[in-house]
Design a protein around this motif. Sequence first.
Motif, PDB file in Angstrom:
ATOM      1  N   ASP A 113      41.681  37.299  45.298  1.00 58.74           N
ATOM      2  CA  ASP A 113      42.054  37.668  46.670  1.00 58.74           C
ATOM      3  C   ASP A 113      42.514  39.116  46.738  1.00 58.74           C
ATOM      4  N   VAL A 114      43.269  39.538  45.745  1.00 57.98           N
ATOM      5  CA  VAL A 114      43.828  40.891  45.737  1.00 57.98           C
ATOM      6  C   VAL A 114      42.776  41.924  45.388  1.00 57.98           C
ATOM      7  N   VAL A 167      51.133  33.887  34.197  1.00 56.96           N
ATOM      8  CA  VAL A 167      49.721  33.767  34.539  1.00 56.96           C
ATOM      9  C   VAL A 167      49.384  32.279  34.487  1.00 56.96           C
ATOM     10  N   ASN A 168      48.943  31.758  35.605  1.00 59.08           N
ATOM     11  CA  ASN A 168      48.608  30.341  35.731  1.00 59.08           C
ATOM     12  C   ASN A 168      49.773  29.446  35.312  1.00 59.08           C
ATOM     13  N   GLY A 169      50.993  29.866  35.672  1.00 58.78           N
ATOM     14  CA  GLY A 169      52.173  29.050  35.422  1.00 58.78           C
ATOM     15  C   GLY A 169      52.817  29.212  34.058  1.00 58.78           C
ATOM     16  N   LYS A 198      43.352  39.932  29.950  1.00 60.64           N
ATOM     17  CA  LYS A 198      42.299  40.116  30.944  1.00 60.64           C
ATOM     18  C   LYS A 198      42.331  38.959  31.934  1.00 60.64           C
ATOM     19  N   LEU A 199      42.380  39.311  33.198  1.00 66.99           N
ATOM     20  CA  LEU A 199      42.453  38.323  34.262  1.00 66.99           C
ATOM     21  C   LEU A 199      41.090  38.130  34.900  1.00 66.99           C
ATOM     22  N   THR A 200      40.819  36.909  35.311  1.00 71.86           N
ATOM     23  CA  THR A 200      39.598  36.611  36.048  1.00 71.86           C
ATOM     24  C   THR A 200      39.967  36.328  37.505  1.00 71.86           C
ATOM     25  N   GLU A 201      38.980  36.231  38.349  1.00 74.83           N
ATOM     26  CA  GLU A 201      39.209  36.024  39.780  1.00 74.83           C
ATOM     27  C   GLU A 201      40.016  34.767  40.077  1.00 74.83           C
ATOM     28  N   ASP A 202      39.903  33.749  39.236  1.00 77.10           N
ATOM     29  CA  ASP A 202      40.573  32.474  39.497  1.00 77.10           C
ATOM     30  C   ASP A 202      42.009  32.424  38.994  1.00 77.10           C
ATOM     31  N   ASP A 203      42.432  33.416  38.215  1.00 75.67           N
ATOM     32  CA  ASP A 203      43.794  33.422  37.687  1.00 75.67           C
ATOM     33  C   ASP A 203      44.809  33.656  38.798  1.00 75.67           C
TER      34      ASP A 203
END
Length: 66
Positions: free
Chosen positions: A60-61, A31-33, A42-47
Amino acid sequence: MIKLDQFLKLLGIASTGGQAKLMIIDGDVKVNGTVETRRGRKLTEDDQVTVGGQTFKVGDVTHSNN
C-alpha cells in the motif's frame, strides 16, 4: 522489493538511515507480528510492518509513493 530501513525512511518514521537502524536494533519494529532486528530485511508487498503502534502494509505504501 524494499529493505526495512529504507521502508522506515519512506514512511517518514525515520529521517535518516542511522535512526532507522537504531529503531530496528532496539526491537521497536515488527514485520508480520515478529520483532525484526535485521535492517536489511527485504520486504515484499504482502508484508506488514508495525512501528509505534501503527501497522503499514508494504504494498500500500510503496504503490502510493510511485
